[in-house]
Scaffold this motif. Structure first.
Motif, PDB file in Angstrom:
ATOM      1  N   SER A   1       3.582   6.412  -2.900  1.00 23.75           N
ATOM      2  CA  SER A   1       4.314   7.325  -2.023  1.00 23.75           C
ATOM      3  C   SER A   1       5.820   7.224  -2.256  1.00 23.75           C
ATOM      4  O   SER A   1       6.524   8.241  -2.285  1.00 23.75           O
ATOM      5  CB  SER A   1       4.005   7.032  -0.559  1.00 23.75           C
ATOM      6  OG  SER A   1       2.693   7.407  -0.249  1.00 23.75           O
TER       7      SER A   1
ATOM      8  N   LYS B   1      -0.736  -0.265  -2.841  1.00 28.21           N
ATOM      9  CA  LYS B   1      -0.551   0.617  -4.000  1.00 28.21           C
ATOM     10  C   LYS B   1      -0.268   2.053  -3.556  1.00 28.21           C
ATOM     11  O   LYS B   1       0.531   2.754  -4.185  1.00 28.21           O
ATOM     12  CB  LYS B   1      -1.768   0.551  -4.916  1.00 28.21           C
ATOM     13  CG  LYS B   1      -1.879  -0.788  -5.630  1.00 28.21           C
ATOM     14  CD  LYS B   1      -3.021  -0.807  -6.593  1.00 28.21           C
ATOM     15  CE  LYS B   1      -3.218  -2.179  -7.174  1.00 28.21           C
ATOM     16  NZ  LYS B   1      -2.261  -2.565  -8.154  1.00 28.21           N
ATOM     17  N   CYS B   2      -0.905   2.478  -2.492  1.00 23.74           N
ATOM     18  CA  CYS B   2      -0.631   3.818  -1.955  1.00 23.74           C
ATOM     19  C   CYS B   2       0.805   3.916  -1.466  1.00 23.74           C
ATOM     20  O   CYS B   2       1.465   4.943  -1.661  1.00 23.74           O
ATOM     21  CB  CYS B   2      -1.603   4.156  -0.825  1.00 23.74           C
ATOM     22  SG  CYS B   2      -3.261   4.534  -1.391  1.00 23.74           S
ATOM     23  N   GLU B   3       1.286   2.859  -0.826  1.00 20.67           N
ATOM     24  CA  GLU B   3       2.671   2.835  -0.358  1.00 20.67           C
ATOM     25  C   GLU B   3       3.633   2.926  -1.537  1.00 20.67           C
ATOM     26  O   GLU B   3       4.608   3.692  -1.501  1.00 20.67           O
ATOM     27  CB  GLU B   3       2.930   1.562   0.453  1.00 20.67           C
ATOM     28  CG  GLU B   3       4.320   1.466   1.019  1.00 20.67           C
ATOM     29  CD  GLU B   3       4.605   2.514   2.079  1.00 20.67           C
ATOM     30  OE1 GLU B   3       5.776   2.929   2.184  1.00 20.67           O
ATOM     31  OE2 GLU B   3       3.684   2.937   2.784  1.00 20.67           O
TER      32      GLU B   3
ATOM     33  N   VAL C   1      -4.967   7.969   2.467  1.00 15.78           N
ATOM     34  CA  VAL C   1      -5.728   6.886   1.837  1.00 15.78           C
ATOM     35  C   VAL C   1      -5.213   5.532   2.324  1.00 15.78           C
ATOM     36  O   VAL C   1      -5.994   4.627   2.632  1.00 15.78           O
ATOM     37  CB  VAL C   1      -5.683   6.994   0.303  1.00 15.78           C
ATOM     38  CG1 VAL C   1      -6.276   5.754  -0.359  1.00 15.78           C
ATOM     39  CG2 VAL C   1      -6.407   8.241  -0.172  1.00 15.78           C
ATOM     40  N   LYS C   2      -3.902   5.397   2.415  1.00 16.05           N
ATOM     41  CA  LYS C   2      -3.305   4.139   2.887  1.00 16.05           C
ATOM     42  C   LYS C   2      -3.778   3.823   4.301  1.00 16.05           C
ATOM     43  O   LYS C   2      -4.196   2.701   4.596  1.00 16.05           O
ATOM     44  CB  LYS C   2      -1.781   4.218   2.850  1.00 16.05           C
ATOM     45  CG  LYS C   2      -1.104   2.934   3.349  1.00 16.05           C
ATOM     46  CD  LYS C   2       0.390   3.080   3.388  1.00 16.05           C
ATOM     47  CE  LYS C   2       0.781   3.403   4.804  1.00 16.05           C
ATOM     48  NZ  LYS C   2       2.189   3.385   5.084  1.00 16.05           N
TER      49      LYS C   2
ATOM     50  N   ALA D   1      -3.937  -0.193   0.015  1.00 20.51           N
ATOM     51  CA  ALA D   1      -2.901   0.340   0.903  1.00 20.51           C
ATOM     52  C   ALA D   1      -1.509   0.079   0.336  1.00 20.51           C
ATOM     53  O   ALA D   1      -0.634   0.958   0.388  1.00 20.51           O
ATOM     54  CB  ALA D   1      -3.033  -0.280   2.293  1.00 20.51           C
TER      55      ALA D   1
ATOM     56  N   LYS E   1      -1.723  12.876   0.853  1.00 23.19           N
ATOM     57  CA  LYS E   1      -3.005  12.263   0.511  1.00 23.19           C
ATOM     58  C   LYS E   1      -2.863  10.752   0.345  1.00 23.19           C
ATOM     59  O   LYS E   1      -3.738   9.987   0.768  1.00 23.19           O
ATOM     60  CB  LYS E   1      -3.587  12.898  -0.745  1.00 23.19           C
ATOM     61  CG  LYS E   1      -4.113  14.290  -0.491  1.00 23.19           C
ATOM     62  CD  LYS E   1      -4.765  14.887  -1.704  1.00 23.19           C
ATOM     63  CE  LYS E   1      -5.214  16.300  -1.363  1.00 23.19           C
ATOM     64  NZ  LYS E   1      -6.176  16.840  -2.285  1.00 23.19           N
ATOM     65  N   ALA E   2      -1.775  10.322  -0.251  1.00 23.42           N
ATOM     66  CA  ALA E   2      -1.544   8.886  -0.415  1.00 23.42           C
ATOM     67  C   ALA E   2      -1.411   8.219   0.951  1.00 23.42           C
ATOM     68  O   ALA E   2      -1.928   7.119   1.171  1.00 23.42           O
ATOM     69  CB  ALA E   2      -0.293   8.641  -1.260  1.00 23.42           C
ATOM     70  N   GLU E   3      -0.760   8.884   1.878  1.00 19.59           N
ATOM     71  CA  GLU E   3      -0.619   8.347   3.239  1.00 19.59           C
ATOM     72  C   GLU E   3      -1.979   8.267   3.934  1.00 19.59           C
ATOM     73  O   GLU E   3      -2.285   7.285   4.622  1.00 19.59           O
ATOM     74  CB  GLU E   3       0.350   9.215   4.049  1.00 19.59           C
ATOM     75  CG  GLU E   3       0.695   8.667   5.401  1.00 19.59           C
ATOM     76  CD  GLU E   3       1.527   7.392   5.348  1.00 19.59           C
ATOM     77  OE1 GLU E   3       1.511   6.656   6.356  1.00 19.59           O
ATOM     78  OE2 GLU E   3       2.189   7.122   4.331  1.00 19.59           O
TER      79      GLU E   3
END
Length: 134
Positions: free
Chosen positions: A49, A44-46, A82-83, A42, A78-80
């Motif tokens: 983003s 890394k996704c942030e 996954v996060k 999460a 998509k990143a949001e």
């Protein structure tokens, strides 16, 4: 970074309550490690983003023609997603770890005394059926 995942399937037919208790303790720890990993995902996704937002702003500043800006927006979405899913997994895994640990404690409380008696009698496991028919 990732620990190898152990199989939960036992091929040994001489599975004892000690094996179950140990496996429950190990699995509870692995589940908590999975929650830590989900939180790292999460984070890394942030970070991704934030970088994508910078890239999107630069694309708009440079007035890049084509579909690149739209593709970056989809990547941010998509990143949001996954996060959010990783955070949901991280929030629920500790309860699973507690349930597995509780099952191990219950097995220890209810069945370990029988296993200890069998072990004290010199056996690895309770006798098989043929033993009683002799």
């Amino acid at each position: 970074m990732n620990a190898p995942v152990k199989s939960t399937q036992y091929t040994d037919s001489d599975l004892t309550v000690y094996d179950v208790i140990d496996a429950d303790a190990d699995m509870a720890e692995e589940i908590l490690a999975g929650a830590d990993h989900a939180r790292a995902v999460a984070e890394k996704c942030e970070a991704m983003s934030e970088r994508l937002e910078v890239l999107y702003a630069k694309i708009l500043d440079l007035k890049v023609p084509g579909v690149l800006a739209g593709m970056v927006v989809r990547l941010m979405d998509k990143a949001e997603t996954v996060k959010n899913r990783a955070l949901a997994v991280a929030a629920t895994l500790p309860r699973a770890s507690e349930a597995i640990a509780a099952a191990g404690h219950k097995a220890a409380a209810e069945d370990k005394h029988v296993a200890d008696a069998v072990k004290d009698a010199g056996h690895v496991a309770p006798a098989e059926r043929e033993y009683h028919e002799e």
